[in-house]
Scaffold this active site. Sequence first.
Site, mmCIF file in Angstrom:
data_model
loop_
_atom_site.group_PDB
_atom_site.id
_atom_site.type_symbol
_atom_site.label_atom_id
_atom_site.label_comp_id
_atom_site.label_asym_id
_atom_site.label_seq_id
_atom_site.Cartn_x
_atom_site.Cartn_y
_atom_site.Cartn_z
ATOM 1 C CG ASP A 12 59.233 -25.232 -66.908
ATOM 2 O OD1 ASP A 12 59.695 -26.357 -67.182
ATOM 3 O OD2 ASP A 12 59.128 -24.811 -65.729
ATOM 4 C CE LYS A 73 61.770 -32.242 -67.950
ATOM 5 N NZ LYS A 73 61.578 -30.900 -67.398
ATOM 6 C CD GLU A 172 64.112 -28.008 -66.759
ATOM 7 O OE1 GLU A 172 64.490 -28.372 -65.631
ATOM 8 O OE2 GLU A 172 63.375 -28.709 -67.474
ATOM 9 C CG ASP A 194 65.313 -27.007 -61.380
ATOM 10 O OD1 ASP A 194 64.384 -27.465 -60.682
ATOM 11 O OD2 ASP A 194 65.182 -26.765 -62.590
#
Length: 610
Positions: A12, A73, A172, A194
Site C-alpha cells: 500500500d 503521491k 485500494e 476511504d
Amino acid sequence: MADENDIILGIDLGTTNSLGAYFTAGGPKLIRDETGNGMVPSVIALAEGKVSVGSEAKRQAVLNPLTTVYSVKRLMGRGLADVQQELRFLPYHIVEGNHETVRVEVDGRLLTPQELSAIILNEVRGRAEQALGRKITQAVITVPAYFDDAQRQATRDAGRLAGLDVKRIVNEPTAAALAYGLDRKESATIAVYDLGGGTFDVSILRVDKGVFQVLSTHGDTHLGGDDLDRELIDLITTEIQSQFGSHLSFGPSTRQALRDFAEMTKIRLSAELSATVEVDLGEGRVYRRTITREEFERRAKPWIDRTIDACRQAVTAAGVSVEEIEQVVMVGGCTRIPLVRRAVEEFFQREPYTAINPDEVVALGAAVQAGILAGVQRQMLLLDVIPLSLGIETLGGAVGKLIMRNSTVPCRASEVFTTSIDGQTSVDIHVLQGERELVIDCRSLGRFRLTGVPPMPAGLPRIRVTFQVDANGILHVSAVEERSGRAAAVQITPSHGLTGEEVDRMVKESWKYAITDMTAHRLIDLRNETQRILAAIEKSLARAGSVLLPAQKQALDAAVAALRAAAAGEDADALWNAMSAANDAAMPLTQAQMDAVLEQTARGRKVDEF
Ligand code: AMP
C-alpha cells in the site's frame, strides 16, 4: 502452487504512510518491524549525502523542511499545472521537468516523483526482506481508484525503479474488500469509503459467487486528512497573528512544526472531546489554546460533506439505491474520526464495518491479491472498472470517447480512421482521459503517430486504432491499416510521465545514484569548509605560530599538506578525516590563542579588543 521463494509483496503505497504485507496459508500478514510497527511514513530526507526514509526522515522534518519530501503521491504522474494548488503547502521545491512532469529539487538535485516513490517502495521491500529472510522481487501495488492512466503508469515505473516486477496495480477499495474476504459472500453490494491523508475514494462493488465487480468509483485525489490539518493550522495561525501581530510570518521550520501540532490535535480529538495546543514563539510569546471536538467538527464538516456528496454520486453511477448497499467498509486513518463515522452511517443507513485496522486493510488486501496471483489463494476472478473515460481528439478540439468511464477492465474498443490528404503515410492521434467534451478540459495522456501507412488516395485507407485497457487499468494502443493488413508503428510520447527509455535509463542508473550525487554535493560543501579551515590556520600561524614546538609545527604542516591533497581528491570521507586531523593538529595553536585571550582579559582587557 507457487514456489516458496516467489513471494509477491502486497504494498500500500500511501500518501502519508506505506505498508507491506504477504500472503500465508493462514491469511494475509502485515510486515512489522521489531517494535510491531507496520507503517513506514512516506517521508524521505535527502541531505548531506544521506538518504533516510520513514520514521527517521519524519522525525527530522521540522529541522530540515527543504530537504524532506512528503506527500509525493500527490505528484505522481502529474504536471506542474496540476499541482499548482499544492505548491504553497509543500515546503520543498517543485520545478517543471520534461513532458510536463514535475521534479522535486532537493539539496541541489532534481528527482522525479517516481524516483522518490521508488525510495519508499525500496524501504518497504527491505523491511519485508529482513522480516522474511529472503529476497523479494515481485509486488502488487495499490493506487486510489481515481488514479488516471498517467498516475498508474508512474506507480508502475516507481516499482520498476525499486527493482520490483509489478505484477498488478490494484485499486485500494478493491483491495480493502478482498481483505475483508467479502468474496465469500454469495452475492452482495458493498460500499468502500476511504479517507486517508491525501486522497478520498468511494467505490461501490458487487460481489457475486466469488467474482468482484467495481460498479462505480468516485472521489477526489486532493481531499484527505491533510485538509483537516490545514483547517487547524489556519485556525492557529490566524489566532497567533491576531494575538501577537499580523506582521508575524512563519518560516519553513515553524510551518512544519505547526503541521505536526495540527495532525496531533486532530488525532487526539478522535478520542477526546478537547485538546490543548501550545506553540512557543520565542521571546516569551506562548500561544496556548484548547480546541474542542465540536469546534474541529464545525471546520471539518464541509470537507466531510464533500465526501458524502461523492458517495451519493457513486451510488447513482452504480445504478443502485442506498438501501441495496449491504455493507460499508471503512479504509484510511481519517475514518477513525467520529464525525466521519456518523456521516457515513447516516448516509448509508447502516453501521460501517471497521473490524480491520483502517490503516492496514489495503496492504492486507494487496497481499490477498498477491496470494491469488501466486496461486496460493484459490482461483478468483477480479474485475475492476476504469475511473475516467478514454478518447481521442477529433476535429475542432472535441473529444470522441472510445471507452466510457466505469467500463469493466480488461476492455477494448476500436475506431476506424482514414487520411485527408492523397498519399498521406502518417496520421497524428491525441489520446485523452476525462469526462468533459473539450480537449482543453480533459487530461492529455499522450500523442502518437501512425506511420508506414501505404500511400493511397485520401479517404481510402482504413486505419483501425484499438484501445485496450489491461487488468491494471493501463492503456495499450495498437493500430492496423486494414486494406493492406499492415500494422502501423505506434509510438506514444506520454504527456505526463516518463518515456519508456527514460525509465530504462533510470533503472540502469538506479535510484542509488541519488546517493552518489548527494556525495558529490557533500564533497563541494566539504571543500568549501576546507578553504575556511586552511585560511584560519594560516591566520593563526601568522599570529601565534611561535608558540608551537618544532614537533607540533611539523605535525601541523603535514596535516595541512594532507588536507590540501584530500581536497583535490574525490573521496568525501577521506576529506572529512583530513579536516578532522588538521583541526586536531591545529589544537595547540588554538589553545595558545585561547590562553593569550584569557591572560589579556585577566589584565583587564576585553576579549573583543584582543
Ligand atoms: P492513511 O493515508 O490511511 O495512512 O491515513 C493517514 C491520515 O489519517 C492522516 O491524515 C492521519 O492524521 C489520519 N489519522 C490517523 N489516525 C487518526 C485518528 N485516530 N484520528 C483522526 N485521524 C487520524
